[in-house]
Design an enzyme around this catalytic site. Structure first.
Site, PDB file in Angstrom:
ATOM      1  N   TYR A  37      29.731 -11.669  16.315  1.00 36.51           N
ATOM      2  CA  TYR A  37      30.270 -10.306  16.241  1.00 36.51           C
ATOM      3  C   TYR A  37      31.725 -10.361  16.670  1.00 36.51           C
ATOM      4  CZ  TYR A  37      30.876  -5.339  17.431  1.00 36.51           C
ATOM      5  OH  TYR A  37      31.321  -4.046  17.521  1.00 36.51           O
ATOM      6  N   ASP A  39      37.419 -16.731  18.526  1.00 40.78           N
ATOM      7  CA  ASP A  39      37.304 -15.401  19.122  1.00 40.78           C
ATOM      8  C   ASP A  39      36.813 -15.597  20.559  1.00 40.78           C
ATOM      9  OD1 ASP A  39      36.623 -12.926  20.048  1.00 40.78           O
ATOM     10  OD2 ASP A  39      35.457 -12.331  18.291  1.00 40.78           O
ATOM     11  N   LYS A  55      38.514  -8.222  27.097  1.00 42.43           N
ATOM     12  CA  LYS A  55      37.685  -8.177  28.301  1.00 42.43           C
ATOM     13  C   LYS A  55      38.427  -8.631  29.571  1.00 42.43           C
ATOM     14  CE  LYS A  55      33.476  -8.512  25.534  1.00 42.43           C
ATOM     15  NZ  LYS A  55      32.821  -7.217  25.462  1.00 42.43           N
TER      16      LYS A  55
HETATM   17  N1  HOZ Z   1      30.340  -5.423  21.948  1.00 46.08           N
HETATM   18  C1  HOZ Z   1      29.920  -5.336  23.302  1.00 46.08           C
HETATM   19  C2  HOZ Z   1      28.793  -6.250  23.612  1.00 46.08           C
HETATM   20  N2  HOZ Z   1      28.660  -7.401  22.884  1.00 46.08           N
HETATM   21  C3  HOZ Z   1      29.453  -3.968  23.652  1.00 46.08           C
HETATM   22  C4  HOZ Z   1      30.483  -3.093  24.197  1.00 46.08           C
HETATM   23  C5  HOZ Z   1      29.922  -1.800  24.748  1.00 46.08           C
HETATM   24  O1  HOZ Z   1      29.020  -1.243  24.154  1.00 46.08           O
HETATM   25  O2  HOZ Z   1      30.365  -1.331  25.766  1.00 46.08           O
END
Ligand code: HOZ
Length: 430
Positions: free
Chosen positions: A146, A241, A269
């Site tokens: 993802y 990524d 992050k």
């Molecule tokens: N894409 C994030 C986890 N893989 C989730 C981010 C969120 O929902 O805060």
């Protein structure tokens, strides 16, 4: 006695009236485990506190940023100092250069870096730059990885998309994904064949160098070295990524840990220390096509925001000064070894891939090397485990297909309480 969550439940009902699904990001909605999300009030160190006053040991850390734990004093001080000077200038400031220097210092493959506001923006921009640089259109991604909700990357995607069973989304015109090829992670043969057939058309390959978004999946060294070799041979841009793995699995990210040098890297992050920051960077010749140095356009009103930059700088500074990585490695290994022993004793088939302080407990007896194996996990058992742990004050990622994170704030006592909770949970779900 069951945990009282009446205020959370009432608030979620209210949120659903005004926010789609009651959440601002689907991964938070408990869609994969049913029930209603916990509405948080505050956080401190290794803990989250909900609006009913319950305390949880937090293994999400805001989905990765809080490697130092919540409200680290150095980070809070830096944010407060920056706040006093203003919240946004819409003009260059010294802090954005300092964060760029710190990123470049930590990640040698990055020679120039551009700050953005999220991981999605970072991957979207990196793809555009790779296409602009090569003059090619085709991109390769891997099923179950993802990279945010970028149109061209939301194909067979992981994280919330996989959890909610919509790994490719409506609303994306076929033209946006016509040049996206999704291959199986860790499959060198498929990669070789694809490059043999279409090598001269492939602008870039993007991957999570440790997957976090179908649960933790570890790359084989053959897979990473094959990627590097094929990209070199065909003039394709290799994009790591590292939104999740950057400054997480090592200070210099997965590329330091596995000693593979990508051409471009996306970050997010941890580099924001809990405020919205993303970044993309890489080889000087590639990044020199970014506007205004070059013709590939990308911009953002709040990019390089001084408060967010201050938070990121303080986080990286503290990580460098304290080097929590050996301790994180040890604590997470202690936790996953303990969990595995307890699951085995309860007769529960499982696997726990771990890299540094990222791990996933898969209710799956097979080694999870790719999406095809990951989806064989017993998600119904995962849901029961998740709720049994929540009842016992442990807040895990609410999907089988996500990573959990240990922070430097987790104490020996927290790990012990987690293992005690797991022992009771496994007895209930076997
Ligand atoms: N894409 C994030 C986890 N893989 C989730 C981010 C969120 O929902 O805060």
């Amino acid at each position: 006695m069951a945990l009282v969550r009446t205020r959370s439940q009432a608030h979620f009902a209210r949120a659903q009236q005004v926010i789609p699904g009651g959440v601002n990001s689907p991964a938070r909605a408990f869609g994969g485990v049913s029930g209603t999300p916990v509405i948080m009030d505050r956080a401190d160190g290794a803990y989250l506190y909900d609006i009913d006053g319950n305390r949880f040991i937090d293994y999400i850390g805001s989905w990765g940023p809080h490697i130092l734990g919540h409200r680290h004093p150095d980070v809070l001080n830096a944010i407060q100092t920056a706040l006093e000077k203003g919240t946004s200038f819409g003009a260059p400031c010294e802090l954005e250069t300092e964060l760029a220097e710190r990123v470049i210092d930590a990640v040698p493959s990055i020679e120039l870096v551009r700050m953005v506001n999220s991981g999605t923006e970072a991957t979207m921009s990196a793809i555009r730059v790779a296409r602009g640089f090569t003059g090619r259109n085709v991109l390769i991604k891997f099923t179950g990885c993802y990279h945010g909700h970028v149109d061209s990357l939301l194909v067979k995607a992981g994280s919330g998309a996989l959890t909610l069973g919509t790994p490719s989304s409506p609303g994306i015109p076929a033209g946006c994904t016509a040049d996206t090829l999704s291959l199986e992670y860790n499959d060198c043969q498929q990669l070789e064949e694809t490059f043999a057939n279409r090598g001269s058309e492939i602008a870039c390959v993007i991957l999570e160098p440790v997957v976090g978004n179908m649960g933790v999946v570890i790359p084989t060294s053959e897979f990473l070295s094959t990627l590097r070799t094929l990209c070199d041979r065909h003039g394709t841009v290799l994009i790591f990524d590292e939104v999740m793995t950057g400054f997480r699995v090592a200070f210099g990210g997965a590329q330091e840990r596995f000693q593979i040098r990508p051409d471009m890297t996306t970050l997010g992050k941890i580099i924001g220390g809990g405020l919205p920051v993303g970044a993309y960077g890489g080889r000087r010749d590639i990044m020199s096509v970014v506007s205004p140095a070059g013709p590939v356009y990308q911009a953002g009103t709040l990019s390089g925001n001084p408060v967010a930059m201050a938070s990121g700088i303080a986080t990286l500074k503290t990580l460098k000064a304290t080097n929590p990585y050996p301790q994180l490695e040890q604590a997470t290994s202690q936790l996953t070894t303990g969990l595995s022993a307890l699951a085995t004793a309860a007769g529960i088939p499982h696997m726990i891939p771990r890299v540094g302080s990222m791990f996933t407990l898969f209710f799956n007896p097979d080694v999870v090397t790719n999406h095809a194996v990951a989806v064989k996990s017993d998600t119904a058992r995962f849901a029961r485990y998740f709720h049994a742990m929540l009842e016992r004050g442990v807040y895990l990622a609410c999907s089988q297909y996500e990573a959990n994170f240990v922070s430097a704030a987790h104490s020996e006592a927290d790990l012990k309480s987690t293992l005690n909770a797991a022992e009771e949970a496994f007895a209930l779900i076997r």
